[in-house]
Every structure is written in structure tokens, then in C-alpha cells.
Design a protein around this motif. Structure first.
Motif, PDB file in Angstrom:
ATOM      1  N   LEU A 163      -1.388 -10.765   0.606  1.00 36.24           N
ATOM      2  CA  LEU A 163      -2.519  -9.852   0.771  1.00 36.24           C
ATOM      3  C   LEU A 163      -2.174  -8.753   1.757  1.00 36.24           C
ATOM      4  O   LEU A 163      -1.245  -8.878   2.556  1.00 36.24           O
ATOM      5  CB  LEU A 163      -3.775 -10.599   1.204  1.00 36.24           C
ATOM      6  N   ASP A 164      -2.955  -7.672   1.707  1.00 39.47           N
ATOM      7  CA  ASP A 164      -2.792  -6.576   2.655  1.00 39.47           C
ATOM      8  C   ASP A 164      -4.095  -5.807   2.755  1.00 39.47           C
ATOM      9  O   ASP A 164      -5.024  -6.014   1.950  1.00 39.47           O
ATOM     10  CB  ASP A 164      -1.651  -5.658   2.244  1.00 39.47           C
ATOM     11  N   ILE A 165      -4.166  -4.894   3.734  1.00 45.29           N
ATOM     12  CA  ILE A 165      -5.377  -4.138   4.043  1.00 45.29           C
ATOM     13  C   ILE A 165      -5.017  -2.659   4.082  1.00 45.29           C
ATOM     14  O   ILE A 165      -3.988  -2.277   4.656  1.00 45.29           O
ATOM     15  CB  ILE A 165      -5.956  -4.555   5.406  1.00 45.29           C
ATOM     16  N   ASP A 166      -5.848  -1.795   3.485  1.00 46.27           N
ATOM     17  CA  ASP A 166      -5.579  -0.363   3.564  1.00 46.27           C
ATOM     18  C   ASP A 166      -6.347   0.260   4.728  1.00 46.27           C
ATOM     19  O   ASP A 166      -7.063  -0.423   5.474  1.00 46.27           O
ATOM     20  CB  ASP A 166      -5.862   0.332   2.235  1.00 46.27           C
ATOM     21  N   ALA A 167      -6.205   1.569   4.888  1.00 44.49           N
ATOM     22  CA  ALA A 167      -6.809   2.264   6.027  1.00 44.49           C
ATOM     23  C   ALA A 167      -8.328   2.221   5.999  1.00 44.49           C
ATOM     24  O   ALA A 167      -8.983   2.403   7.039  1.00 44.49           O
ATOM     25  CB  ALA A 167      -6.325   3.715   6.052  1.00 44.49           C
ATOM     26  N   SER A 168      -8.919   1.987   4.831  1.00 48.97           N
ATOM     27  CA  SER A 168     -10.372   1.892   4.714  1.00 48.97           C
ATOM     28  C   SER A 168     -10.889   0.472   4.912  1.00 48.97           C
ATOM     29  O   SER A 168     -12.100   0.255   4.839  1.00 48.97           O
ATOM     30  CB  SER A 168     -10.806   2.403   3.328  1.00 48.97           C
ATOM     31  N   GLY A 169      -9.989  -0.475   5.148  1.00 48.29           N
ATOM     32  CA  GLY A 169     -10.397  -1.851   5.359  1.00 48.29           C
ATOM     33  C   GLY A 169     -10.493  -2.675   4.093  1.00 48.29           C
ATOM     34  O   GLY A 169     -10.901  -3.849   4.148  1.00 48.29           O
ATOM     35  N   ARG A 170     -10.120  -2.109   2.951  1.00 46.19           N
ATOM     36  CA  ARG A 170     -10.139  -2.884   1.713  1.00 46.19           C
ATOM     37  C   ARG A 170      -9.004  -3.895   1.719  1.00 46.19           C
ATOM     38  O   ARG A 170      -7.890  -3.600   2.152  1.00 46.19           O
ATOM     39  CB  ARG A 170     -10.025  -1.961   0.502  1.00 46.19           C
ATOM     40  N   VAL A 171      -9.302  -5.085   1.188  1.00 44.55           N
ATOM     41  CA  VAL A 171      -8.353  -6.194   1.178  1.00 44.55           C
ATOM     42  C   VAL A 171      -7.815  -6.369  -0.241  1.00 44.55           C
ATOM     43  O   VAL A 171      -8.585  -6.573  -1.182  1.00 44.55           O
ATOM     44  CB  VAL A 171      -9.022  -7.501   1.656  1.00 44.55           C
ATOM     45  N   TYR A 172      -6.496  -6.278  -0.381  1.00 38.59           N
ATOM     46  CA  TYR A 172      -5.819  -6.429  -1.672  1.00 38.59           C
ATOM     47  C   TYR A 172      -5.166  -7.804  -1.719  1.00 38.59           C
ATOM     48  O   TYR A 172      -4.394  -8.156  -0.815  1.00 38.59           O
ATOM     49  CB  TYR A 172      -4.754  -5.350  -1.852  1.00 38.59           C
ATOM     50  N   VAL A 173      -5.461  -8.578  -2.752  1.00 35.83           N
ATOM     51  CA  VAL A 173      -4.938  -9.937  -2.867  1.00 35.83           C
ATOM     52  C   VAL A 173      -4.092 -10.059  -4.126  1.00 35.83           C
ATOM     53  O   VAL A 173      -4.562  -9.754  -5.232  1.00 35.83           O
ATOM     54  CB  VAL A 173      -6.073 -10.974  -2.903  1.00 35.83           C
ATOM     55  N   ALA A 174      -2.845 -10.499  -3.969  1.00 37.88           N
ATOM     56  CA  ALA A 174      -1.982 -10.797  -5.107  1.00 37.88           C
ATOM     57  C   ALA A 174      -2.374 -12.173  -5.642  1.00 37.88           C
ATOM     58  O   ALA A 174      -1.955 -13.200  -5.109  1.00 37.88           O
ATOM     59  CB  ALA A 174      -0.519 -10.768  -4.695  1.00 37.88           C
ATOM     60  N   ASP A 175      -3.200 -12.178  -6.670  1.00 42.14           N
ATOM     61  CA  ASP A 175      -3.703 -13.409  -7.295  1.00 42.14           C
ATOM     62  C   ASP A 175      -2.681 -13.823  -8.361  1.00 42.14           C
ATOM     63  O   ASP A 175      -2.859 -13.579  -9.550  1.00 42.14           O
ATOM     64  CB  ASP A 175      -5.082 -13.121  -7.906  1.00 42.14           C
ATOM     65  N   ARG A 176      -1.613 -14.462  -7.909  1.00 42.02           N
ATOM     66  CA  ARG A 176      -0.424 -14.616  -8.738  1.00 42.02           C
ATOM     67  C   ARG A 176      -0.686 -15.397 -10.031  1.00 42.02           C
ATOM     68  O   ARG A 176      -0.293 -14.971 -11.115  1.00 42.02           O
ATOM     69  CB  ARG A 176       0.690 -15.308  -7.944  1.00 42.02           C
ATOM     70  N   GLY A 177      -1.319 -16.555  -9.913  1.00 41.19           N
ATOM     71  CA  GLY A 177      -1.536 -17.378 -11.089  1.00 41.19           C
ATOM     72  C   GLY A 177      -2.410 -16.724 -12.137  1.00 41.19           C
ATOM     73  O   GLY A 177      -2.274 -17.002 -13.334  1.00 41.19           O
TER      74      GLY A 177
END
Length: 341
Positions: free
Chosen positions: A215-229
Motif C-alpha cells: 500500500l501507499d499514500i498520495d499527497a492528498s491522503g488517498r490510500v492505494y492498496v495492491a489487492d493481489r489475490g
């Protein structure tokens, strides 16, 4: 005669297409407009002759251009059961991002099964161990600052994890943990480690996960999740409210890692399922914040710019990428922005 000539021309055209396809495969198909802006740096890093990195699972780069690597040495995760013994060799290595020289190493006799590594703006090192079910914060020299989770004890409450995979640190110092292989949730903590919030459960619906692997966070605070399965990237606001997902398999593939670059672009590792008959499924994608792909490069293989189980990546301030592999290559590669393979 004309019919024979037409057949010859069609055959020749077919041979040209096959040759072009083969050439693109060699340099990493699919590419945007047949080209990529990245090329692999030769002879990077410089490893001492006796050093065995083994499975390389985590990687990040600090503001000084030093590359931190989390690796398993001679230990291999190859079954559902994890050997509980500690790894006696160093597990954290620091390389000079330019020369590839090994600067220092630490982490002996501390970890069971290394997984995620993340640097925060202060230079602290966040590590996850899927064998210990713990999350750690160290300073850059390897001094322990914070431990979350109970060693060797899995759980799904505010004080336990079950094979946590990655950490992302927000601008306010709070941090998110993707948890993980056996839990299916994202956990949010204050900077001091106090539990704040969690969301997610096992499943395929929006806000559900099947191995939230990175996972990671952008400058706006949005959370990106690599939902692999589930073969998708899910995007949430800072409080865990679902916003959208990128899930077109032909575009995103199977995300193993996601990182936000200083340039605002998203970088996704499509590790695929490592089927050699699908050579385009071991690659790196570069996307806009809206999910449009602007570059993609790499393929299954052992050559420069090719990958076997690409597991994690880091994005330097100048756009240079560093990719960690857990597959047979068991290596790290430096991909320079601006080259053509």
C-alpha cells in the motif's frame, strides 16, 4: 500468378509481424508505442563475493539516494508453514544508489521471514515480518524504536497481526499496515503506535481483500492498496472509505506492489502468476492518479529489465526505479529514467 504473388506477400508480412513481436518480447513487451523510457543499469549493485541476498522482499530509497533492501539470506519461504528460527545473517542492506556500493548492513538474529520495507520522511525504517507477525520501526542505523504485534502470535485485534505485508506513513506521522496474508484488512495507527481504525475483510466486493500485499499514500491522503489475490488496486480516503478500484486484468494484471512517486505518478508491480507462457505478466506499470497507463515495461526472464517474481519497488526523487525480486533471480535491479531498452 497474381494469387501466388498475394500469398507470398501475405507470408512475408506475417514473417515481419512475427519478427517484430519477437523483438518486442526481448526488450519487454508490452511497451507504450513500442518504447519505454526506462533501461536497466548494468552491474548495479556491486555485491561482495560472499554475500547472498537470497529472496529480496522489500526496498526503498531515501532523500540521499541510499537504497535500503530487506532480504532473507539463505532462508526461503516455500510452504504455508514458516520456519520460526531467526536468520543469523544481516537482513537489511544499504547501498549507494549511484555506485551500487554496499554501505552497511544490519538485522542479524532478529527476523524470521522478512517482507515489507518502507522509509519515512525522517529516515526511519519500517519493516514487516510475516513469520513473527510483527511490524517494526528502526532508525536508519538499525536501532529499534517501536514494535507492534506479539512475536510469533497471530491475531486480528488491535494488538496483533497475521502475516502483515507492508507499511505506508502519512504526512502527519500516522501509518497504515496492510495485514496481510491471513488477515484481509488495513490497520491505521497514530504516530506513537496507538490503534486508530481498521477496514476490510476477506472477499471480492469493494473494500474487501484477497492478500492486501502492498500500500501507499498520495499527497492528498488517498490510500492505494495492491489487492493481489483479486487482481486490482483499490483506492480509499484516509479514513478507509472506498473511492474506486483499478481492476481491468488486461491492464493492471496482478499487483504485487504499489508506490506513489514524487512526480505524482503511480508505479505498480504486476508480478503475475509467473507463468512462463505469459511473458508480459512480470512487469512495471506507470499510471496517472486517474489510473491511465502511460508506460509499461519488463517481462518474465533473467535478463536486464526482465523479472522473476518482482515483489517490491522504490521510486527515487529523480524517477529512478529500484525493483526487488523474490524469484529465481533473487536480485535488485536499477531502472534508469530516460533510456530506451
Amino acid at each position: 500468378m497474381n494469387r501466388l504473388r498475394s500469398r507470398v506477400l501475405l507470408l512475408a508480412a506475417g514473417l515481419v509481424v512475427v519478427a517484430l513481436w519477437s523483438a518486442l518480447q526481448l526488450v519487454g513487451w508490452p511497451l507504450v508505442n513500442g518504447r519505454s523510457q526506462y533501461t536497466a543499469a548494468p552491474d548495479w549493485p556491486t555485491l561482495p563475493p560472499s554475500l547472498v541476498l537470497g529472496q529480496v522482499t522489500g526496498i526503498d530509497v531515501n532523500a540521499q539516494g541510499q537504497v535500503f533492501v530487506f532480504a532473507r539470506g539463505d532462508k526461503v519461504w516455500e510452504s504455508e508453514t514458516i520456519d520460526p528460527s531467526l536468520i543469523s545473517s544481516p537482513t537489511v542492506y544499504v547501498f549507494d544508489g549511484q555506485s551500487g556500493e554496499l554501505l552497511t548492513s544490519w538485522g542479524e538474529n532478529r527476523f524470521v521471514m522478512p517482507h515489507g520495507l518502507r522509509l519515512d520522511p525522517a529516515g526511519n525504517v519500517w519493516l514487516t515480518d510475516v513469520g513473527l507477525h510483527q511490524v517494526f520501526q528502526f532508525d536508519g542505523a538499525g536501532n529499534l524504536l517501536l514494535t507492534l504485534g506479539e512475536a510469533g502470535i497471530p491475531g486480528s485485534d488491535a494488538a496483533h497481526f497475521n502475516r502483515p505485508t507492508d507499511v505506508a506513513v502519512a504526512a502527519d506521522g500516522s501509518f497504515y499496515v496492510s495485514d496481510g496474508y491471513l488477515n484481509s484488512r488495513i490497520v491505521h495507527f497514530a504516530a506513537n503506535g496507538r490503534f486508530l481504525n481498521e477496514w476490510g475483510s476477506a472477499g471480492t466486493a469493494s473494500g474487501e481483500f484477497d492478500v492486501p500485499h502492498s500500500l501507499d499514500i498520495d499527497a492528498s491522503g488517498r490510500v492505494y492498496v495492491a489487492d493481489r489475490g483479486n487482481a486490482r488496486v483499490q483506492i480509499f480516503d484516509a479514513d478507509g472509505r472506498f473511492l474506486t478500484s483499478w481492476h481491468d486484468e488486461l491492464q493492471i494484471g496482478r499487483p504485487w506492489a504499489v508506490r506513489v512517486g514524487a512526480d505524482g505518478f503511480l508505479y505498480v508491480v504486476d508480478g503475475g502468476d509467473q507463468n512462463e507462457w505469459l511473458p508480459d505478466r512480470a512487469r512495471i506499470l506507470k499510471l496517472t492518479p486517474e489510473g491511465d497507463i502511460v508506460d509499461r515495461f519488463g517481462r518474465y526472464g533473467r535478463g536486464p529489465g526482465q523479472f522473476i517474481w518482482p515483489h517490491a519497488l522504490a521510486v527515487a526523487a529523480d524517477g529512478t526505479l529500484f525493483v526487488a525480486e523474490v524469484g529465481q533471480g533473487q536480485r535488485i535491479q536499477k531502472l534508469i529514467n530516460g533510456g530506451v531498452p
